[in-house]
Write a protein that holds these residues in place. Sequence first.
Motif, PDB file in Angstrom:
ATOM      1  N   LYS A 155       1.606  90.163  -9.007  1.00  0.00           N
ATOM      2  CA  LYS A 155       2.792  90.550  -8.249  1.00  0.00           C
ATOM      3  C   LYS A 155       2.527  91.719  -7.296  1.00  0.00           C
ATOM      4  N   TYR A 156       1.895  92.779  -7.794  1.00  0.00           N
ATOM      5  CA  TYR A 156       1.746  93.984  -6.984  1.00  0.00           C
ATOM      6  C   TYR A 156       0.412  94.085  -6.250  1.00  0.00           C
ATOM      7  N   TYR A 157      -0.585  93.393  -6.755  1.00  0.00           N
ATOM      8  CA  TYR A 157      -1.907  93.472  -6.137  1.00  0.00           C
ATOM      9  C   TYR A 157      -2.338  92.156  -5.517  1.00  0.00           C
ATOM     10  N   LYS A 158      -1.443  91.186  -5.530  1.00  0.00           N
ATOM     11  CA  LYS A 158      -1.666  89.883  -4.899  1.00  0.00           C
ATOM     12  C   LYS A 158      -2.954  89.208  -5.389  1.00  0.00           C
ATOM     13  N   GLY A 159      -3.294  89.427  -6.646  1.00  0.00           N
ATOM     14  CA  GLY A 159      -4.473  88.790  -7.231  1.00  0.00           C
ATOM     15  C   GLY A 159      -5.785  89.287  -6.647  1.00  0.00           C
ATOM     16  N   SER A 160      -5.813  90.521  -6.182  1.00  0.00           N
ATOM     17  CA  SER A 160      -7.028  91.098  -5.596  1.00  0.00           C
ATOM     18  C   SER A 160      -8.196  90.978  -6.573  1.00  0.00           C
ATOM     19  N   MET A 161      -9.342  90.540  -6.076  1.00  0.00           N
ATOM     20  CA  MET A 161     -10.499  90.294  -6.941  1.00  0.00           C
ATOM     21  C   MET A 161     -11.515  91.442  -6.871  1.00  0.00           C
ATOM     22  N   GLY A 162     -11.022  92.675  -6.807  1.00  0.00           N
ATOM     23  CA  GLY A 162     -11.911  93.828  -6.802  1.00  0.00           C
ATOM     24  C   GLY A 162     -12.631  93.967  -8.134  1.00  0.00           C
ATOM     25  N   LYS A 163     -13.680  94.775  -8.142  1.00  0.00           N
ATOM     26  CA  LYS A 163     -14.497  94.974  -9.338  1.00  0.00           C
ATOM     27  C   LYS A 163     -13.664  95.502 -10.520  1.00  0.00           C
ATOM     28  N   LEU A 164     -12.759  96.429 -10.237  1.00  0.00           N
ATOM     29  CA  LEU A 164     -11.914  96.988 -11.290  1.00  0.00           C
ATOM     30  C   LEU A 164     -11.091  95.904 -11.974  1.00  0.00           C
ATOM     31  N   PHE A 165     -10.466  95.035 -11.185  1.00  0.00           N
ATOM     32  CA  PHE A 165      -9.626  93.987 -11.751  1.00  0.00           C
ATOM     33  C   PHE A 165     -10.452  92.942 -12.497  1.00  0.00           C
ATOM     34  N   LEU A 166     -11.608  92.578 -11.957  1.00  0.00           N
ATOM     35  CA  LEU A 166     -12.463  91.613 -12.654  1.00  0.00           C
ATOM     36  C   LEU A 166     -12.910  92.159 -14.002  1.00  0.00           C
ATOM     37  N   ASN A 167     -13.267  93.434 -14.047  1.00  0.00           N
ATOM     38  CA  ASN A 167     -13.648  94.052 -15.321  1.00  0.00           C
ATOM     39  C   ASN A 167     -12.487  94.042 -16.302  1.00  0.00           C
ATOM     40  N   TYR A 183     -17.976  93.209 -39.602  1.00  0.00           N
ATOM     41  CA  TYR A 183     -16.599  93.507 -39.201  1.00  0.00           C
ATOM     42  C   TYR A 183     -16.543  94.873 -38.518  1.00  0.00           C
ATOM     43  N   PHE A 184     -17.188  95.841 -39.122  1.00  0.00           N
ATOM     44  CA  PHE A 184     -17.241  97.200 -38.568  1.00  0.00           C
ATOM     45  C   PHE A 184     -17.927  97.183 -37.195  1.00  0.00           C
ATOM     46  N   GLY A 185     -18.982  96.380 -37.068  1.00  0.00           N
ATOM     47  CA  GLY A 185     -19.658  96.237 -35.780  1.00  0.00           C
ATOM     48  C   GLY A 185     -18.745  95.610 -34.735  1.00  0.00           C
ATOM     49  N   GLY A 186     -17.934  94.641 -35.144  1.00  0.00           N
ATOM     50  CA  GLY A 186     -16.969  94.039 -34.226  1.00  0.00           C
ATOM     51  C   GLY A 186     -15.943  95.042 -33.745  1.00  0.00           C
ATOM     52  N   LEU A 187     -15.479  95.909 -34.640  1.00  0.00           N
ATOM     53  CA  LEU A 187     -14.550  96.960 -34.231  1.00  0.00           C
ATOM     54  C   LEU A 187     -15.225  97.944 -33.280  1.00  0.00           C
ATOM     55  N   ASN A 188     -16.497  98.255 -33.541  1.00  0.00           N
ATOM     56  CA  ASN A 188     -17.240  99.120 -32.627  1.00  0.00           C
ATOM     57  C   ASN A 188     -17.342  98.480 -31.253  1.00  0.00           C
ATOM     58  N   LEU A 189     -17.644  97.188 -31.215  1.00  0.00           N
ATOM     59  CA  LEU A 189     -17.740  96.475 -29.947  1.00  0.00           C
ATOM     60  C   LEU A 189     -16.415  96.516 -29.208  1.00  0.00           C
ATOM     61  N   TRP A 190     -15.309  96.350 -29.933  1.00  0.00           N
ATOM     62  CA  TRP A 190     -13.987  96.423 -29.317  1.00  0.00           C
ATOM     63  C   TRP A 190     -13.786  97.781 -28.661  1.00  0.00           C
ATOM     64  N   LEU A 191     -14.160  98.862 -29.375  1.00  0.00           N
ATOM     65  CA  LEU A 191     -13.991 100.205 -28.822  1.00  0.00           C
ATOM     66  C   LEU A 191     -14.859 100.415 -27.584  1.00  0.00           C
ATOM     67  N   VAL A 192     -16.084  99.909 -27.606  1.00  0.00           N
ATOM     68  CA  VAL A 192     -16.972 100.034 -26.441  1.00  0.00           C
ATOM     69  C   VAL A 192     -16.381  99.273 -25.263  1.00  0.00           C
ATOM     70  N   MET A 193     -15.858  98.077 -25.524  1.00  0.00           N
ATOM     71  CA  MET A 193     -15.265  97.276 -24.449  1.00  0.00           C
ATOM     72  C   MET A 193     -14.065  97.996 -23.843  1.00  0.00           C
ATOM     73  N   SER A 194     -13.225  98.577 -24.682  1.00  0.00           N
ATOM     74  CA  SER A 194     -12.036  99.249 -24.149  1.00  0.00           C
ATOM     75  C   SER A 194     -12.415 100.532 -23.421  1.00  0.00           C
ATOM     76  N   ARG A 195     -13.484 101.169 -23.824  1.00  0.00           N
ATOM     77  CA  ARG A 195     -13.928 102.402 -23.167  1.00  0.00           C
ATOM     78  C   ARG A 195     -14.479 102.114 -21.769  1.00  0.00           C
ATOM     79  N   ASN A 196     -15.077 100.952 -21.585  1.00  0.00           N
ATOM     80  CA  ASN A 196     -15.662 100.597 -20.299  1.00  0.00           C
ATOM     81  C   ASN A 196     -14.653 100.013 -19.328  1.00  0.00           C
ATOM     82  N   CYS A 197     -13.395 100.096 -19.663  1.00  0.00           N
ATOM     83  CA  CYS A 197     -12.342  99.553 -18.803  1.00  0.00           C
ATOM     84  C   CYS A 197     -11.447 100.698 -18.352  1.00  0.00           C
ATOM     85  N   PRO A 198     -11.820 101.347 -17.232  1.00  0.00           N
ATOM     86  CA  PRO A 198     -10.991 102.468 -16.798  1.00  0.00           C
ATOM     87  C   PRO A 198      -9.575 101.988 -16.537  1.00  0.00           C
TER      88      PRO A 198
END
Length: 156
Positions: free
Chosen positions: A82-94, A132-147
């Motif tokens: 709606k607001y970014y008209k589906g812009s395919m910038g690096k931030l949005f793709l990440n 399971y603990f490793g999966g939670l760690n991976l989740w945290l790393v993924m969320s950290r790399n998404c400004p």
Amino acid sequence: MMSSSTLFPASPSGSTKIKYKIHWHVLLVHFPIASFLGSFTFMSLHLLTRNSCFALAAYISLIAGAIVMLPTTATGWITWKKYYKGSMGKLFLNKIRISFGMIALSIILVIYQTVFPFDFLDVWHRLGHYLYFGGLNLWLVMSRNCPGMIIYSMRL
């Protein structure tokens, strides 16, 4: 300073109408992050103390985060279109890749915990704790790399 009449203008019928709309993605996006961080913390405590209450708390936090990831991603998608008209910038793709990856990982971890509850203490299951603990760690790393912060002006 804005007066209350600017924020809440009176409609012709005399009732007050709110001028601004709620932006659901901004409100929802913080819950899964906090929930998964809580799940990670509870699982860490479970592995350190071997107290099954922490494992249960980690599981419940994981389910709550996985459930809320769905509307969070949906509202993010709607806002992006709606607001970014589906812009395919690096931030949005990440953000798109990471959010769908986090949904998949969340579902896998919930299924794993449901099929292999942590009360069973054999060698395979202890390995499962660490997977399971490793999966939670991976989740945290993924969320950290998404400004997360995108500053924009919405005039509605």
